[in-house]
Structure formats: C-alpha cells, structure tokens
Design an enzyme around this catalytic site. Structure first.
Site, short mmCIF file in Angstrom:
data_model
loop_
_atom_site.label_atom_id
_atom_site.label_comp_id
_atom_site.label_asym_id
_atom_site.label_seq_id
_atom_site.Cartn_x
_atom_site.Cartn_y
_atom_site.Cartn_z
N ARG A 73 0.87 -1.18 0.00
CA ARG A 73 0.00 0.00 0.00
C ARG A 73 0.90 1.22 0.00
O ARG A 73 1.41 1.65 1.04
CB ARG A 73 -0.91 -0.01 1.23
N LYS A 114 -4.47 5.49 10.23
CA LYS A 114 -4.99 6.63 9.47
C LYS A 114 -6.27 7.12 10.13
O LYS A 114 -6.96 6.37 10.81
CB LYS A 114 -5.23 6.24 8.01
N SER A 173 -12.55 -3.28 0.74
CA SER A 173 -12.76 -2.84 2.12
C SER A 173 -14.23 -2.53 2.34
O SER A 173 -14.89 -1.98 1.45
CB SER A 173 -11.97 -1.55 2.40
#
Length: 198
Positions: A30, A128, A99
């Site tokens: 990622r 995050k 997701s």
C-alpha cells in the site's frame, strides 16, 4: 478459495525483502504519494519477490499499474472503487479484494463478486484517520453470515493477542500493519504472527 491466514500490509518493498523469507505468503503493498516511476519500480520488484517466495502480492489502489505489470491481485477501498474500472481488472484476470465498513458498502462490494471482503477497523487504529469507529469482533460474525464462502479479512488494530478472537468470530484472514512496522523486533513479531495464524 482458501487464503493464507496472515496478511501483513507494508508501504515499501524493503519490508517485503525482510519478511517474505520468513514465510509470509500473502502481502499487500500500500503505497501512497509516490511518483509513477518509483511506484512502478516498487511494484515490479515486489511482484518478483513474491513469485520467488511463492507468495501472493495484493496491490492497493493502483489497479492500472497492477494490470500493466501482470500482477495477480488488487485491493480497492470504497473511494478507490469510484474511480476504478472493475471490468478491466476482471478482464485482465486479476483477483479483487474490497474494504467494507457498513452494510451499504458490503452490498456494493458483494455486487462485484470480490475474492475477499475486508471489515475494519475491528479495533481502534492509529494508521490513518477514519470516519468509522471500531467495529468489534461481533460484527465479524455478522459479516461471516452475509459473505457466505467469500474469504473474510479482519483489519484494524489487530495484534497477535487479538487474532484468535477474530478467527473465532468468523474471520478467515487477519491483517496487520503497525503491530509489525512499529514493533521493536518486526521480524520476531512476524514469526509470532505466523505461529498464531499457522
């Protein structure tokens, strides 16, 4: 489909160089905010490393590059889905992970016939800023009933201590990020993860 039960997520190919030799068989790269040439170089090396170690590489977000480089998997968040060409991803033969955070997002994901569904954050995460509060392991059981045979990934605030509870609640796979990357001994932690998820 049966996936490896341990699914670390890293932001640089350097992590793959360290962790794949330990026995990691499913890994996500990622990478955010890198120039296209640097991104291409990272993904190319990651693809080759994973092939050499018999591991599955999941490319987060960068679906066009994943197609161009002949990668096998792509992961798309809900925002990524808005811009992605899922038809092109499927035509290229890539497998797709999504997701989800609520029932509407799950319905959207299931309509795409994904190869896995991720639910998170199961626990609070420092990775995050998220508009979603922790989901809790109970929601994994609900998702388990809704996704049928599709592999279910638990993500967000996961640790080796919390992984068994996620598996008991219905997760097939547990994903970790900062539990490894912020650990004093990342290699040692990955060995612990492989043992817990073995």
């Amino acid at each position: 489909m049966t996936l490896p039960r341990f699914y670390p997520i890293f932001d640089d190919v350097a992590w793959l160089r360290r962790m794949l030799p330990l026995g990691v068989k499913l890994v996500q790269l990622r990478i955010k905010d890198q120039p296209q040439d640097a991104l291409r170089a990272q993904l190319t090396e990651s693809r080759e490393l994973c092939r050499a170690h018999g591991a599955l590489l999941v490319v987060n977000d960068h679906w066009q590059l994943a197609i161009d480089l002949g990668c096998d998997w792509v992961h798309l968040g809900q925002e990524d889905l808005d811009a992605a060409d899922v038809g092109a991803i499927r035509s290229a033969g890539l497998k797709l992970g999504n997701s989800t955070h609520d029932k509407a997002e799950l319905a959207r994901a299931l309509a795409l016939k994904p190869d896995y569904v991720a639910l998170g954050p199961i626990y609070p995460t420092i990775l995050k800023k998220m508009k979603w509060h922790q989901q809790g392991v109970e929601k994994l059981s609900e998702w388990r009933n809704r996704v049928g045979d599709i592999p279910l990934v638990a993500i967000g605030g996961m640790s080796t201590d919390r992984a068994p509870g996620a598996f008991d609640a219905g997760a097939d796979v547990v994903s970790a990020v900062t539990d490894i990357t912020l650990h004093d001994d990342p290699e040692g932690r990955v060995r612990e993860w492989l043992e817990v998820c073995g």
